[in-house]
Design a protein around this motif. Structure first.
Motif, PDB file in Angstrom:
ATOM      1  N   PHE A 265      40.718  45.598  46.525  1.00 31.63           N
ATOM      2  CA  PHE A 265      41.603  45.791  45.376  1.00 31.63           C
ATOM      3  C   PHE A 265      42.751  46.777  45.624  1.00 31.63           C
ATOM      4  N   PHE A 269      46.594  45.721  44.998  1.00 36.99           N
ATOM      5  CA  PHE A 269      47.432  46.377  43.990  1.00 36.99           C
ATOM      6  C   PHE A 269      48.697  46.932  44.642  1.00 36.99           C
ATOM      7  N   ARG A 289      49.317  40.000  36.554  1.00 39.07           N
ATOM      8  CA  ARG A 289      48.756  41.184  35.878  1.00 39.07           C
ATOM      9  C   ARG A 289      47.352  40.919  35.370  1.00 39.07           C
ATOM     10  N   SER A 290      47.135  39.730  34.844  1.00 33.90           N
ATOM     11  CA  SER A 290      45.813  39.401  34.324  1.00 33.90           C
ATOM     12  C   SER A 290      44.772  39.407  35.444  1.00 33.90           C
ATOM     13  N   LEU A 292      45.008  41.007  38.307  1.00 37.84           N
ATOM     14  CA  LEU A 292      44.845  42.384  38.789  1.00 37.84           C
ATOM     15  C   LEU A 292      43.952  43.190  37.852  1.00 37.84           C
ATOM     16  N   ALA A 293      44.178  43.019  36.544  1.00 33.93           N
ATOM     17  CA  ALA A 293      43.401  43.797  35.577  1.00 33.93           C
ATOM     18  C   ALA A 293      41.910  43.466  35.702  1.00 33.93           C
ATOM     19  N   ASN A 294      41.627  42.192  35.880  1.00 33.29           N
ATOM     20  CA  ASN A 294      40.219  41.795  35.979  1.00 33.29           C
ATOM     21  C   ASN A 294      39.553  42.342  37.227  1.00 33.29           C
ATOM     22  N   ALA A 296      40.694  45.066  38.750  1.00 29.29           N
ATOM     23  CA  ALA A 296      40.756  46.530  38.615  1.00 29.29           C
ATOM     24  C   ALA A 296      39.484  47.062  37.957  1.00 29.29           C
ATOM     25  N   VAL A 297      39.033  46.372  36.906  1.00 30.34           N
ATOM     26  CA  VAL A 297      37.866  46.906  36.195  1.00 30.34           C
ATOM     27  C   VAL A 297      36.579  46.690  36.989  1.00 30.34           C
ATOM     28  N   LYS A 298      36.575  45.697  37.859  1.00 28.48           N
ATOM     29  CA  LYS A 298      35.404  45.560  38.743  1.00 28.48           C
ATOM     30  C   LYS A 298      35.393  46.698  39.761  1.00 28.48           C
ATOM     31  N   SER A 300      36.830  49.641  39.534  1.00 26.83           N
ATOM     32  CA  SER A 300      36.525  50.939  38.936  1.00 26.83           C
ATOM     33  C   SER A 300      35.070  50.965  38.468  1.00 26.83           C
TER      34      SER A 300
END
Lengths: 414, 375
Positions: A265, A269, A289-290, A292-294, A296-298, A300
């Motif tokens: 990730f 990014f 963006r969608s 990446l966001a999905n 990103a939360v994995k 983090s």
């Protein structure tokens, strides 16, 4: 709830940081930082030589295998100090990849089952990276089914004679020693007839053949044993108790928490932040963006799951089977991330190697990623571990469980 | 590092769980679900008596003055029990807005009433389709009165007061928006109950006709206050969602152990085991992201905006994932009214929308990550 070091931890961190700043091989820092899964290359040096030199330097100053007892070449550190060290070591920690199996699995197994004299002889040079170890468990007929192995060891006076074949042995081509799981009694059910040894990889009759992987690299090997003689005093644990010994090895694999799992990730990014698509910057694109966001939360979620595990560790709790989620999530994620990065490159994504975008960083990741989902337990085994040991669901039905090994029907490779 | 709740906080969690197991059984939830009451008044009273409604409200305003970590552990239990009370609208949205922007008089007027269970509050933000954005606020405020329509407003039909987002400028910038406090018992607001995905927490349409309102916070500061309110609520809702996800996973696990098919417990089939393992994974990732949000919220860290978005996305995904697969594990029984699975499915999908949908939070997360990387 906090992320703060205790005064003791802060002091340890400061000492470690200062030593690393003064001693690490800085000339490789940039290359190591830019490496990703499947692509750790040093252009002007042999990575094994660099890794061994760094490990030796650490060992001489008392920074090798931190959690091992001092008499075996370690530092006698607490688990939390080990985590702090790996945070501070940063990209240089990648160099220890050569020693993961030896330090993480072979060493602890030796500590638990070897004679005292052997521990004092073999463990310090393992800790210092002068000798490299490998783990000889998997076989063509027994991948996830580790206990299905067929390499046999037969008693010959005080010695044992070994014949058979291992596979997927990481680092066997540069290893000096190995721990070896064999079948010593085929007439009892499969888990009961196993025995563990350690051996010199230079013993007559040991032949190592590198396996060329999908990525083109050769990190793994096949290892053939033809009448290899192992002295009886190199047995680890009792005859027939090899399964229990191997469980110790495998449990230790899990306790290597704190080491960051690669998700791909941060690389993606960073890439999307500067990449221009036909319609503008990738990072401005709704669909990008969608995605990446999905991810990103994995990423983090994994990071903070690991922080929770470290916190439990610092309270003296042992890492449990719930830590299986790191590899499970990261494994398929890195594969998807690499696929997506190439998709963003359009048709040119097909080009790999030095001519490719970012010198083929994501292409190398793509080709290496399938291995992550298999090595150290497949996704399916990881899910079984979570389902059975965390959620308490019934074990898989094992039709061979109580059948003598030599009566189990076999077909397939090997 | 001590990235965990303290023993006292865990004790509070146990206390809340025990209380809710007793006072908020699925049977009690069904009274509201079946439309026999707009919310569970007895439970609301009990929550006030336990001090749960004012746990993060300072003592000087009638609360327990404990803090947001304490509120997080209670939120998790509210989600686990699927509590049919206006907790999120009153405690996360209205009370937090007052804490952030209220005058001393406003705090004194409303916060003790919230803590004691006498007042239900809500946030009136949305006006039909669309996500939180200044341009989507059309309701106007002029000369101390509001005119316009808000919908959906969570718990609008039972609320005593509302924090209302209104347009006070026409510059086209964020500072066109101001917040107002409206006493809903004073007249000027027509309320219509709306049918919604989750009948255990109502939604309403509110029509403001020359409705008297007092400003909440400085004029033109409405959007920045709202953003902070939504961030805080995102963390708190994430804990509710994690509690709900955990409960849905537990229900699925228990059923898989109980139900026999093809001569075996269905939980012994790998397809079912792996589905449950994946539910555990998503719930665990959500929990860890939510802990990070809790840390940021309780320390008022600069990371709050990013942590809140991550917790929101992760917990929304986890609750939806666990609630839907819990039904799948239950098979045909799972989508009957009689089994409890659908209550969590409804709640999961309603909560996914209440603070703005996923696309809004995905956008927020990426913007905030970019800002951090640029800094």
């Amino acid at each position: 709830m906090n992320f703060d070091d205790t005064p003791q931890e802060a002091e340890f961190r400061a000492t470690a940081r200062a030593w690393i700043a003064a001693n690490a091989p800085k000339q490789y820092e940039e290359e190591l930082r830019k490496s990703s899964l499947g692509r750790t290359v040093l252009k002007n040096a042999n990575i094994l030589d660099v890794a061994k030199a760094w490990q030796k330097k650490k060992a001489d100053a008392g920074w090798a295998c931190l959690h091992w007892p001092k008499e075996y070449g370690g530092r006698g550190s607490s688990p939390i100090e080990r985590v702090i060290w790996s945070q501070e070591e940063g990209p240089f920690g990648q160099l220890s990849r050569m020693f993961i199996i030896g330090h993480g699995m072979c060493g602890p197994t030796m500590m638990a089952f070897a004679r005292e004299e052997h521990k004092r002889t073999y463990l310090p040079p393992l800790a210092s990276g002068e000798k490299v170890w490998c783990q000889l468990f998997s076989e063509p007929a027994g991948g996830s089914d580790v206990a299905g192995l067929r390499t046999r060891a037969e008693k010959d006076g005080d010695d044992w004679i070994v014949n058979g074949q291992k596979i997927w042995t990481s680092g066997a081509h540069y290893s000096d020693y190995g721990i070896l799981l064999t079948r010593t009694d085929p007439t009892v059910p499969k888990h009961k007839g196993l025995t563990m040894f350690f051996l010199d990889m230079k013993s007559p009759g040991v032949e190592v053949r590198p396996i060329k992987q999908a990525s083109g690299a050769s990190d793994f090997n096949e290892v053939y044993f033809t009448n290899v003689r192992i002295p009886g005093h190199q047995r680890l644990g009792e005859v027939g108790d090899g399964w229990n010994v191997s469980l110790t090895t495998l449990m230790n694999e899990r306790s290597a928490i704190g080491a960051a799992v690669s998700t791909g990730f941060p690389e993606l990014f960073e890439y999307c932040s500067s990449l221009m698509l036909d319609d503008g910057p990738a990072i401005e694109d709704r669909a990008v963006r969608s995605k990446l966001a999905n991810w990103a939360v994995k990423a983090s979620g994994l990071k903070y799951t690991s922080m929770r595990a470290i916190s439990a560790l610092s309270k003296g709790e042992r890492p449990g089977p719930e830590n299986s989620i790191g590899k499970l999530v990261a494994g398929s994620m890195i594969q998807d991330v690499a696929t997506y990065a190439l998709d963003l490159q359009g048709a040119s994504g097909v080009i790999s190697g030095e001519d490719a975008e970012l010198a083929g960083r994501f292409q190398a990741m793509l080709l290496r990623a399938p291995g992550t989902r298999v090595e150290g337990g497949t996704d399916e085994i990881m899910r079984n571990i979570i389902a059975e040991r965390v959620l308490g669901l019934p074990g898989d039905i094992r039709v061979d469980k109580d059948v003598p090994f030599n009566k189990i029907p076999t077909k397939g490779r090997g | 590092m001590n990235f965990d709740f303290s023993d006292d906080q865990k004790q509070l969690r146990d206390q809340a769980r025990k209380f809710l197991a007793e006072k908020c059984s699925p049977k009690a939830v069904r009274v509201v679900l079946d439309g026999k009451a707009p919310y569970d008044k007895e439970l609301w009273k009990g929550l006030a008596e336990m001090g749960f409604l004012g746990v993060a409200i300072p003592e000087e305003f009638g609360g327990a003055g404990a803090g947001h970590l304490e509120l997080c552990v209670i939120a998790e239990e509210m989600g686990r029990a699927n509590a049919p009370v206006p907790f999120s609208s009153t405690v996360y949205l209205a009370a937090e807005a007052l804490l952030i922007a209220g005058s001393d008089a406003q705090k004194k007027r409303w916060l003790p009433a919230i803590a004691s269970g006498e007042a239900i509050g809500t946030l009136a933000l949305f006006e039909g389709k669309g996500n939180p954005a200044p341009k989507n606020v059309k309701l106007t405020a002029a000369n101390g009165v509001l005119n316009g329509v808000k919908k959906p407003v969570a718990d609008g039909a039972i609320a005593d007061f509302a924090v209302v987002a209104a347009r006070t400028g026409s510059s086209g910038r964020d500072n066109d928006i101001s917040l107002f406090l409206v006493d809903l018992k004073a007249g000027g607001v027509e309320v219509k109950n709306l049918t919604n995905l989750d009948p255990t927490r109502g939604q309403a349409e509110m029509t403001f006709k020359d409705c008297k309102a007092e400003p909440l916070g400085a004029a033109g500061e409405g959007w920045s206050i709202l953003t902070e309110v939504l961030d805080r609520a995102a963390v708190l809702c994430a804990f509710e969602q994690v509690g709900g996800a955990d409960r849905a996973l537990e229900m699925g696990r228990d059923y898989a152990l109980d139900r026999i098919a093809f001569g075996r417990q269905i939980g012994s089939f790998q397809a079912v085991k792996h589905m449950l393992a994946d539910m555990y994974v998503s719930a665990t990732l959500a929990r860890s992201n939510s802990y990070y949000g809790a840390w940021a919220l309780s320390t008022n860290a600069a990371e709050l905006s990013e942590a809140a978005a991550a917790a929101r996305i992760s917990a929304t995904q986890a609750f939806q994932h666990c609630a839907k697969n819990n039904i799948q594990v239950h098979g045909g029984m799972g989508f009957t009214w009689e089994f409890d699975c659908h209550m969590y499915y409804r709640r999961a999908n309603a909560m996914a929308l209440g603070l703005g949908s996923m696309s809004y939070w995905e956008d927020q997360l990426i913007d905030r990550m970019r800002k951090k990387n640029a800094a």
